[in-house]
Design a protein around this motif. Sequence first.
Motif, short mmCIF file in Angstrom:
data_model
loop_
_atom_site.label_atom_id
_atom_site.label_comp_id
_atom_site.label_asym_id
_atom_site.label_seq_id
_atom_site.Cartn_x
_atom_site.Cartn_y
_atom_site.Cartn_z
N UNK A 27 -4.15 -9.24 10.82
CA UNK A 27 -4.52 -10.83 9.84
C UNK A 27 -3.73 -10.75 8.85
N UNK A 28 -3.51 -9.81 7.95
CA UNK A 28 -2.87 -10.14 6.92
C UNK A 28 -1.28 -9.46 6.60
N UNK A 29 -0.97 -8.50 7.55
CA UNK A 29 0.22 -8.04 7.37
C UNK A 29 0.18 -6.40 6.78
N UNK A 30 1.49 -5.89 6.57
CA UNK A 30 1.66 -4.63 5.84
C UNK A 30 0.82 -4.28 4.95
N UNK A 31 0.31 -2.91 4.86
CA UNK A 31 -0.64 -2.53 3.54
C UNK A 31 -2.05 -2.76 3.85
N UNK A 32 -2.65 -3.37 4.66
CA UNK A 32 -3.92 -3.38 4.79
C UNK A 32 -4.45 -2.46 5.95
N UNK A 33 -4.21 -1.27 5.80
CA UNK A 33 -4.55 -0.21 6.82
C UNK A 33 -6.12 0.35 6.41
N UNK A 34 -6.28 0.46 5.22
CA UNK A 34 -7.56 0.79 4.70
C UNK A 34 -8.62 -0.39 4.30
N UNK A 35 -7.89 -1.52 4.15
CA UNK A 35 -8.80 -2.72 3.74
C UNK A 35 -8.07 -3.54 2.97
N UNK A 36 -8.85 -4.83 2.52
CA UNK A 36 -8.35 -5.77 1.62
C UNK A 36 -9.44 -6.25 0.65
N UNK A 74 -2.55 -0.68 12.75
CA UNK A 74 -2.00 -1.27 11.54
C UNK A 74 -0.31 -0.44 11.24
N UNK A 75 0.08 -1.00 10.20
CA UNK A 75 1.32 -0.71 9.83
C UNK A 75 1.80 -0.92 8.41
N UNK A 76 2.45 0.01 7.80
CA UNK A 76 2.35 -0.07 6.34
C UNK A 76 4.06 0.43 6.14
N UNK A 77 4.92 -0.67 5.95
CA UNK A 77 6.16 -0.07 5.48
C UNK A 77 6.20 0.56 4.09
N UNK A 78 7.22 1.46 3.81
CA UNK A 78 7.42 2.04 2.49
C UNK A 78 7.58 1.19 1.46
N UNK A 79 6.96 1.15 0.37
CA UNK A 79 7.19 0.23 -0.66
C UNK A 79 8.49 0.71 -1.20
N UNK A 80 9.30 -0.30 -1.82
CA UNK A 80 10.61 -0.26 -2.21
C UNK A 80 10.88 0.90 -3.17
N UNK A 81 9.68 0.98 -4.05
CA UNK A 81 9.43 2.00 -5.23
C UNK A 81 9.75 3.32 -4.48
N UNK A 82 8.79 3.43 -3.46
CA UNK A 82 8.57 4.73 -2.51
C UNK A 82 10.24 5.19 -2.19
N UNK A 83 10.69 4.21 -1.68
CA UNK A 83 12.39 4.54 -1.01
C UNK A 83 13.26 4.78 -2.23
N UNK A 84 13.30 4.23 -3.18
CA UNK A 84 14.37 4.03 -4.15
C UNK A 84 14.17 4.69 -5.58
N UNK A 85 13.04 5.02 -5.83
CA UNK A 85 12.70 5.45 -7.13
C UNK A 85 13.37 6.92 -7.33
N UNK A 86 14.15 7.39 -8.32
CA UNK A 86 14.31 8.38 -8.80
C UNK A 86 14.31 8.78 -10.29
#
Length: 861
Positions: A168-177, A536-548
């Motif tokens: 209904x709302x897209x990525x990130x809504x695995x646990x709820x909204x 459901x589906x959750x793409x990694x946040x950009x922070x998770x991908x590129x933070x160091x």
Amino acid sequence: MKTILFATSAVGLALPALAHAAPQAAPAPVADPGAPPAATATDIIVTGTRTTGTRAADSAAPIQILGASTIENVGQRDLRQVLGQSLPSLGTQSFGGDAANLTLNVALRGISPNDTLVLVNGKRRHFTANLAVLGGSPYSGAATTDLSFIPTGSIGRVEVLQDGAAAQYGSDAIAGVVNIILRNDDHGGQLSLTGGQYYKGDGKTFEGSFNKGFKLGDRGFLNLTGEYRFHDYTQRGTYDYRFFNPDGSLRSSVSALNANGLKGAANYPYVNRILGDARYQIWNLAFNSGYDVSDTVHAYAFGSYGRRTASARQNYRAPSRYTGTDANGSTVVPFPNGFTPRIALDEEDFSLTTGLSGDLAGWQWDGSLTYGRVADALTTRDSINAATWLPVQKASTTSVRPQTNFYDGTLTNSEWVADLGVTRDIALGLAKPLTLALGGQYRVGHYGIQNGEVASYYSGGPAAYPGFSPSDAGVNGRKTWAGYVDAALDPVSGLHLDLAGRYEHYSDFGSVWTGKATARYDFSPAFALRGTVSNGFRAPTLAEEYYSSTNVSPNSIYAQLAPNSPAVAALGFGKLKPEKSTNLSGGFVAHPGGSVQLTVDAYQIKITNRIVASGGIVGYSSGFGSNGVVSSAVLSTLVARGLIPSTDPAAIAASGYSYFGLNLFTNGADTRTRGVEATLTAASHLASGDRIDWSLGFNYNRTQVTRVAALPAAVYNAAFGQTSLLTRNAIDALTTATPRVKVIAGALISHGPLSLNLRETLYGITRQHVSLDGTGSSNTVIGTPTTLITDVNLGWKVMPAFRLDLGANNVLNHKATTVPNVNNGGVLQPADGSNVYDRPSSLAPWGINGGYYYARVTLSF
């Protein structure tokens, strides 16, 4: 206090005129804090359904509503705390390490905060840029919406959908909204001032909120909110084991230099002040507006601007930790009383949504554009970079004061979202018309790291928090577009079906299909069954991908590596992939009679390729084997980052640190979460005219790890016990570090102008393995027992427009359990590798600070 409260009023009265509307939301009048909550059976919802006019009691999926009166009756007005004290299925972070202590998070159903989608007026809200990176925490990896920038005074109600809703709302809504519906009053207003502190006398808090509604001609409205919040430091725990015995006496091994310096240090003998809340100030402005351009077209806009300044204390450093010599060969001690570094944050958060909605040939349409951005400028204060100071001091014949404040860099996160959707009711001869919804969404997001000044990262940077180096810096982004279809119908009377499908394409991950099927059957007005199945589906946040970054404690250095970096690939780890989930739920809704309503829903969430924080992957451990080397590959990585001069064990040992290693985020596990949620509400009308509103919420939630990814050979060391990607400590963070059981029982008693709000919250057991090296490889377990927390609020409506409140959270002053001590070479020290005796466990879901009391005045007009 008077100065702050008057300043708060001035902030509220000086609001700029801006504009917004939420055409899908019902009017939300300014709340009377003493008014009983609206009956959920009559609340119209806009979350989890495309059908207009749906009541919460008729929802096919479990949904809870928090009205303005519920928000007003919570003592601490940060939205994160409001939700945590009101929802059994939602957990709140009580304490964070390093920069994570500056922006705390919430999570639904014991799953990562990143798996809960936050909407404002049905529109996606942007994420924070400050990533929580320290492993071993249930909130590791959190980089979701910062709720502190949504002023509670601007909220009409909050709708929480406790069900998977990615279709209904897209990525990130695995646990709820969590859907935050803003006030849309065109008249009236409210001024609220609150002051409070913890029983111990610290953590002083001042809050001011001003809300006012205005008419825009005859066809529109403008609702404005201004808010100011201040919260001071807290300090928990007792003595630093490095210098003191458990009874507070100085250890005999402490040098004369340190002994004399310690006695002059702030707050002696409690010199280490790392354990406690950060100090912060937050200024928020928000608006919501709408205007009927014609009889069929409505324009709306809403947005917010927030500014936070905050700082968190770090571990105390002794006078002898950093010394040098001058040109004459004399010893120089730049900090004769030692020092306490601080991590400071200067943060700006901005969001704006504009849109049009209307009716065209029987189709209800809505198009909008949203932009959100946050910038987090980080500094290390009251610290030193010995590598930049020592050469300067060595060349001088007099004492040289070292640089103490360092600009570490800025983190940014931004997102553009364009939405277009249409809805139409189509008569097919069924019990009710078919509701057909079609739409699309386009998103562009960017995450950036700006490096700090040279002195902030040179040769490991300053003590406590090194800055971001040029190798950390960069801007990365992605583009996403999606299309969805949703059909809701009642084939026969009493049976409601809702089918949703969504296609999303990510520029960095490819495409994904998600779907959801929901059904509800009402056997009678008194009883209904409901259930859902979805993926459901959750793409990694950009922070998770590129933070160091780099985390430095007095005895360890751990590098946080970006998962998509070449260094991680060289160690044998793959790039981050999206999480995927399957959700099942089933339950019933019952109205046994009168005002009583009971809902019970069981659920299961399976997540594959779950993004988790690895355990501490050690490269060097003092005392291990013949030379302390656990993984040469890890040490080579740290050399490449400039954190150690070479992989030579002798040079590493000479650094004075006991542990060197790294952490990263990876698709490290599959998990299965099973639970049951139940709510019971009722009202008692007494013969005296008094009223009692009863509520009971229950959540049982258990997560199990069903698969752990293999540890690459380059970092594997059986002799050291480094054999699993997820250590016991990291697995506990997923499974037992949050309570499996949470029960909230409430009673709001109304007696004329007086009201008494009682709330009892039962938190179940938490536990986690800990060890001195941070891996949790020992048999020491910390946690909290089952605990009952009592909150109370007494309200007195002095006159219709003026109200006084006195209240307390955690009335009985329950404390978090403390970390036990272990004997390490004849010295007792905290078992989790920290430095402070009697450290409160951060696993306490109600917080580490004990009881809190407050007073509030509210003026309505």
